[in-house]
Design a protein around this motif. Structure first.
Motif, mmCIF file in Angstrom:
data_model
loop_
_atom_site.group_PDB
_atom_site.id
_atom_site.type_symbol
_atom_site.label_atom_id
_atom_site.label_comp_id
_atom_site.label_asym_id
_atom_site.label_seq_id
_atom_site.Cartn_x
_atom_site.Cartn_y
_atom_site.Cartn_z
ATOM 1 N N GLY A 122 0.834 -1.197 0.000
ATOM 2 C CA GLY A 122 0.000 0.000 0.000
ATOM 3 C C GLY A 122 0.864 1.239 0.000
ATOM 4 O O GLY A 122 2.086 1.153 0.129
ATOM 5 N N PRO A 123 0.219 2.396 -0.134
ATOM 6 C CA PRO A 123 0.975 3.634 -0.304
ATOM 7 C C PRO A 123 1.708 4.096 0.954
ATOM 8 O O PRO A 123 2.487 5.038 0.883
ATOM 9 C CB PRO A 123 -0.105 4.646 -0.709
ATOM 10 N N ARG A 154 -3.716 8.568 -6.920
ATOM 11 C CA ARG A 154 -4.387 8.990 -5.695
ATOM 12 C C ARG A 154 -5.582 9.881 -5.998
ATOM 13 O O ARG A 154 -6.642 9.764 -5.382
ATOM 14 C CB ARG A 154 -3.382 9.736 -4.801
ATOM 15 N N GLY A 173 -0.366 3.297 -4.462
ATOM 16 C CA GLY A 173 -1.773 3.455 -4.141
ATOM 17 C C GLY A 173 -2.719 2.957 -5.211
ATOM 18 O O GLY A 173 -3.917 3.214 -5.136
#
Lengths: 263, 276
Positions: free
Chosen positions: A72-73, A101, B176
């Motif tokens: 994940g980010p 995003r 993401g």
């Protein structure tokens, strides 16, 4: 509360124990270098932090929360190879994180949003010294420039942790020391928590704030896979001296020789 | 004297060597044709260049007495339309299913054995089924092409998608990306040039299925014409048609190669460096 905490973590594949009894607390802002013989589970450890692998036993927490079971980010990564997207120019490689995003459906930004993202990406590129190459494709860049790009690309989304899997292993020594300076600079400026695997013990001895040595303490010559590696040394980098360096190097060598003999 | 394996021909030598077999074939044809015609001026098997020229003029310039159309162009138009439809639909199917199968383990688990089974059915064996189901006109010919090449493209792109470095997919997640975003921005753009490669490789098969379908049931088309005039041993029409089909296939291949190069400038660099 620690940024990253491991509580009695084991990783096994069938009866092959890769890592055992890992206990570790890492605070925000620490720069950990991971060294050890090849096959001692450094990459497995990193992949567990990344969320690509899950521990067989024990638990890992990130800021007190259980670590998500997929990447994940909040955790950026730079691999030794294949870290950047070959089909995007340098600038678009860095913009990608911002676009993903902001545009969940199309993955593309338009208009003012795009201009802002481009501005942000250009600043990031300037920080890693790549602004002049922004319209080139990764395959046109040297190995060192590709890794600079990979760093910029990861940092533009502001991860809490940066994972580096032998990022400079394939680079020439001169380029490598440039990259060390760059990584230290980015770490300080972004207040990152860094885990970096390196093959080069010396690199581990002066880069960063904390040295973690992965090694096997138990050997069974009849069943070389019965025992896994664990963290044998956990040292603040300032406290490392020449004698200790030689001891660790000898340990790591011995494990590598044992592994070669067993194979 | 260098070893043979180290001897690199110069550009001109290479070009000359490349042309040589074509020239030799032409010469051999000329000699054989002359020999046969000397024996029997009415021989139809190996017509002279003059009668080939006449036939080309008849087919490509003069309108047909019955339909009023210039046959070569009508045939070419009909065949290319079927080919483009069949290959285009196959490419879309290949892209959609190939990427889904390659990128999403659940889809792969559910569909991969099915696609594999489908691709093992010999397309010609189900041509009668297609004729029964879709009738004798355009649809069944296009469906035959799709049936013949889509499974290959699907499986090829599935493989290419799976060959994308795992690192890139992980990296996209750390930026993401959702599954959809990763497919859209990371997988698809990297698969598109490989789709064009797969289409190029399957064009030969596409022509095969097209001509087979036209030979069996059609009222126009390159394959139809060849099989029609075969009844009169009209080699003077068949041979130029075969040459024309070959030229069309070659031009399509060149066009796709140029398109790949123009549309995906990164692809050549990346393949050359082994990072694609």
């Amino acid at each position: 509360m620690s940024r990253v905490a491991l509580r009695n973590v084991w990783k096994e594949y069938g009866d092959h124990v890769v890592l055992e009894r890992l206990n570790l607390q890492v605070e925000a802002g620490e720069f950990c270098t991971l060294v050890g013989a090849s096959g001692c589970g450094k990459t497995t450890f990193l992949r567990m932090l990344l969320g690509e692998e899950e521990p067989t036993r024990g638990g890992i927490t990130l800021d007190g929360e259980p670590l998500p079971a997929e990447p994940g980010p909040d955790r950026g990564i730079v691999f030794q190879r294949y870290s950047v997207f070959p089909h995007l120019t340098v600038l678009k490689n860095v913009m990608l994180g911002l676009e993903l995003r902001a545009a969940p459906l199309s993955g593309h930004l338009l208009g003012a949003g795009r201009r802002r993202a481009r501005e942000e990406a250009r600043e990031m590129l300037a920080a890693v010294g790549l602004e002049h190459a922004r319209d080139q494709y990764p395959a046109q860049l040297s190995g060192g420039m590709q890794q600079r790009l990979a760093l910029a690309q990861s940092l533009v989304v502001h991860p809490r942790i940066l994972l580096l899997d032998e990022p400079f292993g394939a680079l020439d020594p001169g380029i490598r020391s440039d990259m060390h300076r760059l990584v230290l600079d980015l770490w300080a400026r972004h207040g990152l928590t860094v885990f970096m695997i390196t093959h080069d013990l010396k690199e581990g001895f002066y880069l960063g704030t904390r040295l973690l040595v992965f090694d096997k303490v138990r050997h069974d010559p009849q069943a070389p896979q019965a025992y896994g590696a664990t963290i044998t040394y956990d040292l603040p980098v300032g406290a490392t001296d020449r004698g200790l360096y030689e001891t660790i190097r000898a340990d790591v060598r011995k494990t590598e020789t044992d592994a070669a003999v067993a194979a | 004297m260098k070893r043979l394996i180290n001897f690199q021909p110069s550009r001109t030598t290479g070009l000359a060597l490349g042309l040589l077999p074509f020239v030799l074939l032409l010469l051999a044809y000329l000699m054989a044709s002359d020999a046969r015609l000397a024996e029997n001026p009415n021989d139809k098997l190996l017509p002279s260049f003059a009668s080939l020229g006449e036939a080309v003029h008849r087919m490509a310039v003069e309108p047909d007495k019955r339909t009023g159309e210039v046959l070569l162009w009508a045939d070419t138009g009909a065949s290319l339309r079927r080919l483009a439809l069949g290959v285009g639909i196959s490419a879309l199917i290949g892209l959609a299913f190939g990427v889904a199968l390659g990128a999403i383990p659940l889809v792969r688990a559910g569909l991969s054995p099915f696609v594999e089974g489908l691709s093992l059915i010999p397309p010609m064996a189900i041509l009668p089924v297609l004729f029964v189901v879709f009738g004798l006109d355009e649809v069944s010919k296009v469906v035959l092409i799709v049936f013949g090449i889509a499974p290959f493209i699907v499986r090829d792109l599935q493989q290419r998608t799976r060959e994308l470095p795992r690192e890139l997919i992980v990296k996209a997640q750390t930026l993401g990306g959702s599954t959809w975003q990763i497919v859209l921005r990371v997988v698809l753009p990297q698969i598109l040039p490989r789709l064009l490669d797969a289409v190029r490789l399957s064009l030969g098969a596409a022509w095969l299925f097209l001509i087979a379908a036209e030979a069996i049931a059609a009222t126009e088309g390159l394959g139809y014409r060849i099989f029609l005039v075969r009844r009169y041993l009209a080699m003077d029409v068949i041979l130029p048609y075969v040459a024309w089909i070959t030229l069309l296939a070659y031009l399509t291949d060149v066009a796709l190669r140029l398109l790949t190069r123009a549309a995906f400038p990164w692809y050549r660099h990346a393949v050359a460096k082994g990072v694609a």
